[in-house]
Scaffold this motif. Structure first.
Motif, PDB file in Angstrom:
ATOM      1  N   ASP A 157      -9.783  -1.143   2.889  1.00 45.94           N
ATOM      2  CA  ASP A 157      -9.727  -1.935   1.657  1.00 45.94           C
ATOM      3  C   ASP A 157      -9.366  -1.116   0.423  1.00 45.94           C
ATOM      4  O   ASP A 157      -9.323  -1.662  -0.669  1.00 45.94           O
ATOM      5  CB  ASP A 157     -11.071  -2.617   1.417  1.00 45.94           C
ATOM      6  N   HIS A 158      -9.134   0.184   0.580  1.00 45.46           N
ATOM      7  CA  HIS A 158      -8.901   1.055  -0.571  1.00 45.46           C
ATOM      8  C   HIS A 158      -7.536   1.742  -0.508  1.00 45.46           C
ATOM      9  O   HIS A 158      -7.382   2.867  -0.955  1.00 45.46           O
ATOM     10  CB  HIS A 158     -10.013   2.105  -0.668  1.00 45.46           C
ATOM     11  N   TYR A 180      -8.893  10.026   8.109  1.00 44.25           N
ATOM     12  CA  TYR A 180      -8.808   9.058   7.020  1.00 44.25           C
ATOM     13  C   TYR A 180      -7.763   9.583   6.047  1.00 44.25           C
ATOM     14  O   TYR A 180      -7.889  10.701   5.531  1.00 44.25           O
ATOM     15  CB  TYR A 180     -10.144   8.867   6.299  1.00 44.25           C
ATOM     16  N   SER A 181      -6.715   8.819   5.826  1.00 45.48           N
ATOM     17  CA  SER A 181      -5.690   9.173   4.853  1.00 45.48           C
ATOM     18  C   SER A 181      -5.796   8.181   3.713  1.00 45.48           C
ATOM     19  O   SER A 181      -5.449   7.009   3.864  1.00 45.48           O
ATOM     20  CB  SER A 181      -4.298   9.128   5.489  1.00 45.48           C
ATOM     21  N   GLY A 182      -6.330   8.654   2.600  1.00 46.14           N
ATOM     22  CA  GLY A 182      -6.537   7.787   1.454  1.00 46.14           C
ATOM     23  C   GLY A 182      -5.605   8.101   0.312  1.00 46.14           C
ATOM     24  O   GLY A 182      -4.826   9.060   0.371  1.00 46.14           O
ATOM     25  N   PRO A 183      -5.676   7.314  -0.748  1.00 46.88           N
ATOM     26  CA  PRO A 183      -4.827   7.569  -1.903  1.00 46.88           C
ATOM     27  C   PRO A 183      -5.254   8.853  -2.626  1.00 46.88           C
ATOM     28  O   PRO A 183      -6.409   9.253  -2.546  1.00 46.88           O
ATOM     29  CB  PRO A 183      -5.051   6.338  -2.786  1.00 46.88           C
ATOM     30  N   ARG A 242       2.424   8.714  -0.362  1.00 45.65           N
ATOM     31  CA  ARG A 242       1.991   7.418   0.168  1.00 45.65           C
ATOM     32  C   ARG A 242       1.033   7.701   1.310  1.00 45.65           C
ATOM     33  O   ARG A 242       1.392   8.385   2.275  1.00 45.65           O
ATOM     34  CB  ARG A 242       3.189   6.609   0.657  1.00 45.65           C
ATOM     35  N   SER A 243      -0.167   7.168   1.215  1.00 45.12           N
ATOM     36  CA  SER A 243      -1.212   7.521   2.181  1.00 45.12           C
ATOM     37  C   SER A 243      -0.837   7.148   3.614  1.00 45.12           C
ATOM     38  O   SER A 243      -1.147   7.889   4.547  1.00 45.12           O
ATOM     39  CB  SER A 243      -2.555   6.901   1.794  1.00 45.12           C
ATOM     40  N   GLY A 244      -0.169   6.040   3.826  1.00 42.13           N
ATOM     41  CA  GLY A 244       0.209   5.642   5.185  1.00 42.13           C
ATOM     42  C   GLY A 244       1.258   6.556   5.789  1.00 42.13           C
ATOM     43  O   GLY A 244       1.141   6.981   6.940  1.00 42.13           O
ATOM     44  N   GLU A 245       2.289   6.873   5.020  1.00 36.85           N
ATOM     45  CA  GLU A 245       3.330   7.768   5.520  1.00 36.85           C
ATOM     46  C   GLU A 245       2.771   9.162   5.779  1.00 36.85           C
ATOM     47  O   GLU A 245       3.085   9.789   6.791  1.00 36.85           O
ATOM     48  CB  GLU A 245       4.485   7.858   4.520  1.00 36.85           C
TER      49      GLU A 245
END
Length: 142
Positions: free
Chosen positions: A56-57, A74-77, A27-30
């Motif tokens: 937005d992504h 930047y932590s993305g999917p 999970r990108s946020g965690e």
């Protein structure tokens, strides 16, 4: 150990691409929150007053700056794929603003700390996009 100083210079950055060693349940946020906290600890700088903003992504943008350094993440999917950069969805850049500490010194500290911590895949690229350090096999297709 990589000699980051040989890549240092005026307006030269080190881009850290970081991913989970075990991608299950990513999970990108965690992941971003954990990485951000580890970067703060490794640098010995509390990121008080920093910002965390969803984009937005399904990713998150982290920012902190003070008189000594600026840090962005930047932590993305995770994207499907088998390339080295597909495995490392977070992009971290830390720049020294101090006259006494070079950005290469911060990069060495970060690389040592992140690769010494359990759970991170790390690729460091010089400002021209060439890989200068990695803790896993990234291949030769650059």
């Amino acid at each position: 150990m990589t000699d980051f100083a040989q890549y240092d210079g005026y307006k030269k950055d080190f881009d850290f691409y970081v991913g989970p060693a075990q991608p299950d349940g990513f999970r990108s946020g965690e992941f971003g929150d954990r990485l951000w906290a580890d970067v703060s600890r490794i640098l010995g700088t509390p990121f008080d007053g920093g910002t965390i903003t969803p984009d937005d992504h399904n990713g998150y943008i982290y920012w902190f700056d003070n008189n000594d350094l600026s840090a962005s993440l930047y932590s993305g999917p995770r994207e499907p794929g088998s390339g080295a950069l597909d495995q490392v969805p977070a992009i971290l850049t830390v720049i020294s603003r101090s006259e006494n500490v070079a950005s290469s010194e911060l990069a060495e500290r970060l690389y040592t700390g992140l690769t010494g911590a359990d759970g991170y895949l790390v690729v460091v690229l010089a400002d021209d996009g060439m890989p200068i350090a990695a803790n896993f096999d990234i291949g030769d297709d650059w």
